[in-house]
Design a protein around this motif. Structure first.
Motif, mmCIF file in Angstrom:
data_model
loop_
_atom_site.group_PDB
_atom_site.id
_atom_site.type_symbol
_atom_site.label_atom_id
_atom_site.label_comp_id
_atom_site.label_asym_id
_atom_site.label_seq_id
_atom_site.Cartn_x
_atom_site.Cartn_y
_atom_site.Cartn_z
ATOM 1 N N UNK A 122 -23.172 -11.923 46.722
ATOM 2 C CA UNK A 122 -22.274 -10.834 46.396
ATOM 3 C C UNK A 122 -20.949 -11.390 45.895
ATOM 4 N N UNK A 123 -20.516 -10.931 44.726
ATOM 5 C CA UNK A 123 -19.288 -11.427 44.128
ATOM 6 C C UNK A 123 -18.114 -11.150 45.057
ATOM 7 N N UNK A 124 -17.323 -12.188 45.309
ATOM 8 C CA UNK A 124 -16.145 -12.031 46.144
ATOM 9 C C UNK A 124 -16.366 -12.269 47.620
ATOM 10 N N UNK A 125 -17.606 -12.357 48.059
ATOM 11 C CA UNK A 125 -17.881 -12.517 49.486
ATOM 12 C C UNK A 125 -17.718 -13.972 49.953
ATOM 13 N N UNK A 126 -18.063 -14.939 49.096
ATOM 14 C CA UNK A 126 -17.965 -16.342 49.512
ATOM 15 C C UNK A 126 -16.528 -16.727 49.874
ATOM 16 N N UNK A 151 -20.476 -29.251 47.676
ATOM 17 C CA UNK A 151 -20.907 -27.928 47.219
ATOM 18 C C UNK A 151 -19.735 -26.962 47.132
ATOM 19 N N UNK A 152 -18.684 -27.219 47.920
ATOM 20 C CA UNK A 152 -17.515 -26.332 47.930
ATOM 21 C C UNK A 152 -16.365 -26.920 47.128
ATOM 22 N N UNK A 153 -16.251 -28.246 47.110
ATOM 23 C CA UNK A 153 -15.110 -28.905 46.479
ATOM 24 C C UNK A 153 -15.437 -29.473 45.105
ATOM 25 N N UNK A 154 -16.525 -29.045 44.513
ATOM 26 C CA UNK A 154 -16.929 -29.595 43.221
ATOM 27 C C UNK A 154 -16.009 -29.102 42.107
ATOM 28 N N UNK A 155 -16.145 -29.714 40.956
ATOM 29 C CA UNK A 155 -15.267 -29.428 39.818
ATOM 30 C C UNK A 155 -15.377 -27.971 39.373
ATOM 31 N N UNK A 156 -14.247 -27.427 38.990
ATOM 32 C CA UNK A 156 -14.220 -26.049 38.536
ATOM 33 C C UNK A 156 -14.827 -25.920 37.132
ATOM 34 N N UNK A 157 -15.335 -24.725 36.826
ATOM 35 C CA UNK A 157 -15.985 -24.475 35.539
ATOM 36 C C UNK A 157 -14.912 -24.255 34.482
ATOM 37 N N UNK A 158 -14.983 -25.004 33.394
ATOM 38 C CA UNK A 158 -13.974 -24.877 32.332
ATOM 39 C C UNK A 158 -14.390 -23.854 31.276
ATOM 40 N N UNK A 159 -15.674 -23.819 30.957
ATOM 41 C CA UNK A 159 -16.157 -22.836 29.979
ATOM 42 C C UNK A 159 -16.929 -21.751 30.708
ATOM 43 N N UNK A 160 -16.221 -20.694 31.065
ATOM 44 C CA UNK A 160 -16.839 -19.633 31.859
ATOM 45 C C UNK A 160 -17.613 -18.675 30.962
ATOM 46 N N UNK A 161 -18.919 -18.582 31.223
ATOM 47 C CA UNK A 161 -19.789 -17.740 30.400
ATOM 48 C C UNK A 161 -20.442 -16.605 31.166
ATOM 49 N N UNK A 162 -20.206 -16.540 32.461
ATOM 50 C CA UNK A 162 -20.867 -15.516 33.258
ATOM 51 C C UNK A 162 -20.017 -15.158 34.460
ATOM 52 N N UNK A 163 -20.432 -14.089 35.157
ATOM 53 C CA UNK A 163 -19.737 -13.669 36.366
ATOM 54 C C UNK A 163 -19.859 -14.732 37.452
ATOM 55 N N UNK A 164 -20.964 -15.474 37.435
ATOM 56 C CA UNK A 164 -21.167 -16.544 38.413
ATOM 57 C C UNK A 164 -20.116 -17.633 38.241
ATOM 58 N N UNK A 165 -19.816 -17.994 36.978
ATOM 59 C CA UNK A 165 -18.794 -19.005 36.711
ATOM 60 C C UNK A 165 -17.434 -18.553 37.228
ATOM 61 N N UNK A 166 -17.121 -17.287 37.006
ATOM 62 C CA UNK A 166 -15.848 -16.738 37.484
ATOM 63 C C UNK A 166 -15.793 -16.797 39.008
ATOM 64 N N UNK A 169 -15.133 -20.386 40.303
ATOM 65 C CA UNK A 169 -13.725 -20.765 40.180
ATOM 66 C C UNK A 169 -12.851 -20.024 41.181
ATOM 67 N N UNK A 170 -13.200 -18.770 41.443
ATOM 68 C CA UNK A 170 -12.452 -18.012 42.440
ATOM 69 C C UNK A 170 -12.587 -18.660 43.812
ATOM 70 N N UNK A 171 -13.795 -19.096 44.140
ATOM 71 C CA UNK A 171 -14.029 -19.760 45.426
ATOM 72 C C UNK A 171 -13.225 -21.049 45.525
ATOM 73 N N UNK A 172 -13.204 -21.846 44.443
ATOM 74 C CA UNK A 172 -12.446 -23.094 44.441
ATOM 75 C C UNK A 172 -10.950 -22.821 44.619
ATOM 76 N N UNK A 173 -10.431 -21.782 43.949
ATOM 77 C CA UNK A 173 -9.007 -21.461 44.039
ATOM 78 C C UNK A 173 -8.621 -21.039 45.450
ATOM 79 N N UNK A 174 -9.453 -20.239 46.079
ATOM 80 C CA UNK A 174 -9.187 -19.803 47.448
ATOM 81 C C UNK A 174 -9.204 -20.996 48.387
#
Length: 315
Positions: A122-126, A151-166, A169-174
Motif C-alpha cells: 500500500x502506497x505510503x504505508x512503508x 533493502x531500506x538504505x539503498x540508492x534512491x531512484x533518479x528516473x522515476x517512471x512509476x508510483x513504485x519509484x515514487x 524515494x518517499x521511504x528513503x526520505x522518511x
C-alpha cells in the motif's frame, strides 16, 4: 408475492471481488516488540580487532549520558549523541550476533527490524511502519537494529517512471529524516554495503567490516560447537586447516547436520567424515551460487572427444 433473484456465476464472481477489495483496504497494524538479546560478547568469536572496535562504539553509547548530560557537552555537540554503526560483510560472519551482544552489553532490549516486517504494497504505508519502529524503540529504550539494511538504505531512484519509484524515494526520505532526529543507538547490518545510498553512509558514524574467520578463529569456532558431551573423532586442528573460506554459520550448520546424520544411522560417534561431507556440500552450493561450478572429468573427456583428443594430451 416474494420475488427471487437467480444468482449467476457472474454475480458470485462480483461478490467475491467486492469482498477481496474491501479486505485490501485494511492494512493490518504492525506491532514492534523489543526482545531480550540472545547473545553476549562471550558467546561470539570474532577477530580481536573487530571485537575491540565494536566495544569502542558500545562504550561510547554507555558513557554518552555522562558526557553529554552530566558534563553538559550536548550544548555544543548537538548531533553527536546520535550513534549509527553498520556491520557489513559476508553472510554468516556474526553481524546479527554482534548486534545482540551490544544490546546485552548495554543492558538493553533489542528491537529487530527486517524489511519484510515494514514493507507494504500500500502506497505510503512503508514509511508509516518505519516511524512505528523508531517510536517503539524510543518508547521502550531499546537498541534499534535494522537487519538486511541495504533493502531500506539503498540508492534512491533518479528516473522515476512509476508510483513504485515514487514510493521508494518517499521511504528513503522518511528514513533519512528519522535518522537525523533520532538521538540514540541504531545498528545496521548488510551483506551488500555497495548498495547503500551515500546520504545514508554519511549519517552512520562507524562502519565495521566482518570478514570470514581466519585459521585461529576457525579453530575457536570449531571448538565452540564440538562439545565434549558429543562423542566424536574430529581433529579440530585438522579440520580448521583443511577448510578455509567458510563462515561461523557454515561451521555451526555442519556440526549440527553431522550430529543428526550420526544419530539417524545409529553411529556411536559423530564421525569426522560426516562433518567433511556437510562442509563440502556447503562449499559446493556456494560455488554454484557464485557461478563457480566445478567441471567434472567426464565433462572434460566428452569435450575433448568432440575434438578428437584424449585427456592424457592435456598438460
Amino acid at each position: 408475492m416474494e420475488k427471487w433473484k437467480i444468482i449467476t456465476p457472474e454475480d458470485e464472481k462480483a461478490a467475491e471481488d467486492k469482498i477481496k477489495n474491501s479486505q485490501k483496504t485494511k492494512q493490518p497494524d504492525i506491532v514492534f516488540s523489543p526482545e531480550e538479546p540472545k547473545y553476549s560478547f562471550d558467546e561470539i568469536i570474532l577477530p580481536q580487532a573487530v571485537k575491540d572496535k565494536i566495544l569502542d562504539v558500545a562504550n561510547y553509547a554507555e558513557n554518552s549520558k555522562k558526557v553529554f548530560e552530566e558534563w553538559g557537552l550536548q550544548k555544543v555537540y548537538k548531533q553527536s549523541k546520535r550513534i549509527g554503526i553498520n556491520f557489513y560483510g559476508a553472510p554468516g560472519t556474526g553481524k546479527t550476533m554482534a548486534a545482540h551482544a551490544i544490546a546485552k552489553h548495554l543492558g538493553k532490549k533489542i528491537l529487530v527490524v527486517n524489511y519484510a516486517d515494514i514493507e507494504s504494497k500500500y502506497v505510503g504505508e512503508t514509511p508509516k511502519n518505519i516511524r512505528k519502529a523508531f517510536e517503539a524503540a524510543k518508547n521502550s529504550g531499546s537498541i534499534l537494529f535494522f537487519d538486511e539494511a541495504d533493502a531500506i538504505l539503498s540508492k534512491r531512484v533518479t528516473n522515476m517512471n512509476s508510483a513504485t519509484d515514487v514510493s521508494v524515494n518517499q521511504t528513503r526520505s522518511v528514513m533519512l529524516m528519522l535518522m537525523n532526529d533520532y538521538q540514540d543507538f541504531i545498528i545496521f547490518a548488510t551483506n551488500f554495503i555497495e548498495n547503500f545510498d551515500p546520504a545514508f553512509m554519511r549519517r552512520i558514524s562507524t562502519h565495521v567490516k566482518f570478514k570470514l574467520p581466519d585459521l585461529e578463529c576457525r579453530k575457536k569456532i570449531w571448538k565452540h560447537y564440538i562439545l565434549p558431551t558429543m562423542p566424536n573423532n574430529i581433529d579440530i586442528d585438522e579440520i580448521a586447516e583443511k577448510y578455509d573460506g567458510i563462515s561461523g554459520s557454515d561451521i555451526s550448520n555442519a556440526i549440527l547436520m553431522a550430529a543428526f546424520k550420526a544419530a539417524r544411522q545409529n553411529s556411536p560417534i559423530v564421525d569426522k567424515s560426516f562433518v567433511f561431507e556437510m562442509i563440502e556440500e556447503t562449499i559446493a552450493s556456494k560455488n554454484a551460487n557464485q557461478g563457480k561450478i566445478p567441471v567434472s572429468e567426464e565433462h572434460v573427456k566428452a569435450q575433448l572427444a568432440k575434438q578428437g583428443k584424449d585427456i592424457k594430451e592435456v598438460k
